[in-house]
Write an enzyme that holds these catalytic residues in place. Sequence first.
Site, PDB file in Angstrom:
ATOM      1  N   HIS A 159       0.840  -1.200   0.000  1.00 33.01           N
ATOM      2  CA  HIS A 159       0.000   0.000   0.000  1.00 33.01           C
ATOM      3  C   HIS A 159       0.885   1.264   0.000  1.00 33.01           C
ATOM      4  O   HIS A 159       0.617   2.227  -0.707  1.00 33.01           O
ATOM      5  CB  HIS A 159      -0.863   0.074   1.272  1.00 33.01           C
ATOM      6  CG  HIS A 159      -1.848  -1.051   1.439  1.00 33.01           C
ATOM      7  ND1 HIS A 159      -1.940  -1.795   2.591  1.00 33.01           N
ATOM      8  CD2 HIS A 159      -2.806  -1.531   0.613  1.00 33.01           C
ATOM      9  CE1 HIS A 159      -2.919  -2.696   2.468  1.00 33.01           C
ATOM     10  NE2 HIS A 159      -3.455  -2.561   1.275  1.00 33.01           N
ATOM     11  N   LYS A 166     -15.780  -7.968   6.574  1.00 34.00           N
ATOM     12  CA  LYS A 166     -14.481  -8.639   6.411  1.00 34.00           C
ATOM     13  C   LYS A 166     -13.907  -9.109   7.747  1.00 34.00           C
ATOM     14  O   LYS A 166     -12.842  -9.702   7.788  1.00 34.00           O
ATOM     15  CB  LYS A 166     -13.481  -7.686   5.737  1.00 34.00           C
ATOM     16  CG  LYS A 166     -13.552  -7.725   4.222  1.00 34.00           C
ATOM     17  CD  LYS A 166     -12.231  -7.273   3.628  1.00 34.00           C
ATOM     18  CE  LYS A 166     -12.107  -7.605   2.168  1.00 34.00           C
ATOM     19  NZ  LYS A 166     -10.827  -7.159   1.604  1.00 34.00           N
ATOM     20  N   ARG A 215      -2.502  -6.319  -8.297  1.00 26.37           N
ATOM     21  CA  ARG A 215      -1.333  -7.157  -8.054  1.00 26.37           C
ATOM     22  C   ARG A 215      -1.198  -8.243  -9.108  1.00 26.37           C
ATOM     23  O   ARG A 215      -0.118  -8.538  -9.582  1.00 26.37           O
ATOM     24  CB  ARG A 215      -1.439  -7.834  -6.676  1.00 26.37           C
ATOM     25  CG  ARG A 215      -1.020  -6.958  -5.546  1.00 26.37           C
ATOM     26  CD  ARG A 215      -1.557  -7.477  -4.254  1.00 26.37           C
ATOM     27  NE  ARG A 215      -3.014  -7.361  -4.247  1.00 26.37           N
ATOM     28  CZ  ARG A 215      -3.765  -7.559  -3.189  1.00 26.37           C
ATOM     29  NH1 ARG A 215      -3.216  -7.915  -2.050  1.00 26.37           N
ATOM     30  NH2 ARG A 215      -5.065  -7.404  -3.259  1.00 26.37           N
ATOM     31  N   SER A 224      -2.644  -7.922   3.024  1.00 23.06           N
ATOM     32  CA  SER A 224      -2.841  -7.809   4.471  1.00 23.06           C
ATOM     33  C   SER A 224      -3.230  -9.163   5.061  1.00 23.06           C
ATOM     34  O   SER A 224      -2.775  -9.516   6.151  1.00 23.06           O
ATOM     35  CB  SER A 224      -3.937  -6.792   4.779  1.00 23.06           C
ATOM     36  OG  SER A 224      -3.596  -5.527   4.280  1.00 23.06           O
TER      37      SER A 224
HETATM   38  P1  ADP Z   1      -9.766  -4.086   0.011  1.00 26.71           P
HETATM   39  O1  ADP Z   1     -10.341  -4.872   1.137  1.00 26.71           O
HETATM   40  O2  ADP Z   1     -10.645  -2.967  -0.447  1.00 26.71           O
HETATM   41  O3  ADP Z   1      -9.220  -4.898  -1.142  1.00 26.71           O
HETATM   42  P2  ADP Z   1      -7.027  -3.678   0.845  1.00 26.71           P
HETATM   43  O4  ADP Z   1      -6.607  -2.914   2.039  1.00 26.71           O
HETATM   44  O5  ADP Z   1      -6.750  -5.154   0.840  1.00 26.71           O
HETATM   45  O6  ADP Z   1      -8.550  -3.339   0.681  1.00 26.71           O
HETATM   46  O7  ADP Z   1      -6.382  -3.055  -0.467  1.00 26.71           O
HETATM   47  C1  ADP Z   1      -6.637  -1.738  -0.866  1.00 26.71           C
HETATM   48  C2  ADP Z   1      -6.148  -1.563  -2.302  1.00 26.71           C
HETATM   49  O8  ADP Z   1      -4.746  -1.719  -2.339  1.00 26.71           O
HETATM   50  C3  ADP Z   1      -6.719  -2.579  -3.298  1.00 26.71           C
HETATM   51  O9  ADP Z   1      -6.936  -1.933  -4.536  1.00 26.71           O
HETATM   52  C4  ADP Z   1      -5.616  -3.605  -3.415  1.00 26.71           C
HETATM   53  O10 ADP Z   1      -5.646  -4.250  -4.686  1.00 26.71           O
HETATM   54  C5  ADP Z   1      -4.400  -2.701  -3.284  1.00 26.71           C
HETATM   55  N1  ADP Z   1      -3.233  -3.442  -2.787  1.00 26.71           N
HETATM   56  C6  ADP Z   1      -3.160  -4.231  -1.699  1.00 26.71           C
HETATM   57  N2  ADP Z   1      -1.933  -4.767  -1.568  1.00 26.71           N
HETATM   58  C7  ADP Z   1      -1.208  -4.299  -2.626  1.00 26.71           C
HETATM   59  C8  ADP Z   1       0.127  -4.512  -3.087  1.00 26.71           C
HETATM   60  N3  ADP Z   1       0.955  -5.341  -2.445  1.00 26.71           N
HETATM   61  N4  ADP Z   1       0.530  -3.869  -4.217  1.00 26.71           N
HETATM   62  C9  ADP Z   1      -0.340  -3.066  -4.872  1.00 26.71           C
HETATM   63  N5  ADP Z   1      -1.611  -2.833  -4.507  1.00 26.71           N
HETATM   64  C10 ADP Z   1      -2.045  -3.444  -3.400  1.00 26.71           C
END
Ligand code: ADP
Length: 158
Positions: free
Chosen positions: A17, A41, A90, A128
């Site tokens: 992130h 979630k 990703r 995460s």
């Molecule tokens: P959500 O539950 O909305 O997917 P996340 O916190 O898991 O929320 O992710 C928020 C955003 O960040 C999403 O668009 C996800 O694809 C992106 N994201 C998460 N991890 C990565 C990463 N390692 N590299 C690039 N983008 C990421």
Amino acid sequence: MAKAVYPGTFDPITFGHIDLLKRAAKIFDHVIVAVAHNSTKNPLFTMEERVILARKTLKNHHNISVIGFDNLLVDFTKEHDADVILRGLRAVSDFEYEFQLAGMNRNLAPDIETIFFTTAEQYAYLSSSLVKEVARLGGNISNFVPKQVIAEMNLKLG
Ligand code: ADP
């Protein structure tokens, strides 16, 4: 130059992130990290805790702010005078859900554009949920999340 909202659960914020945010902060005037309440979630951290962790992690970035939200994303985006929603990609597996989400948001608010950032390849496998799984099983998560997050995860997971 525009104002962008980067929504997600951020349970917890990871280097994936943060990398995306650093790149976005060079392109947009201001980026708001929008931390979703997302009770479906079943997050490890409360929304307030996730906001605090993200704020601590991003405190040196003058044009990034962190705000929690529990309403419709497009409404939140308009309330904060932003015109762009940022999401990360990703792998191909992210695409279908992200494509649906962007389509739904365009339908709800045609003036708001969703922009995708592809992951930095060293974080392509990082999520995460995997970090939480590794931490629960006692693995080393220092390559994946900032120090502040490790300390809070240790407290949560005992
Ligand atoms: P959500 O539950 O909305 O997917 P996340 O916190 O898991 O929320 O992710 C928020 C955003 O960040 C999403 O668009 C996800 O694809 C992106 N994201 C998460 N991890 C990565 C990463 N390692 N590299 C690039 N983008 C990421």
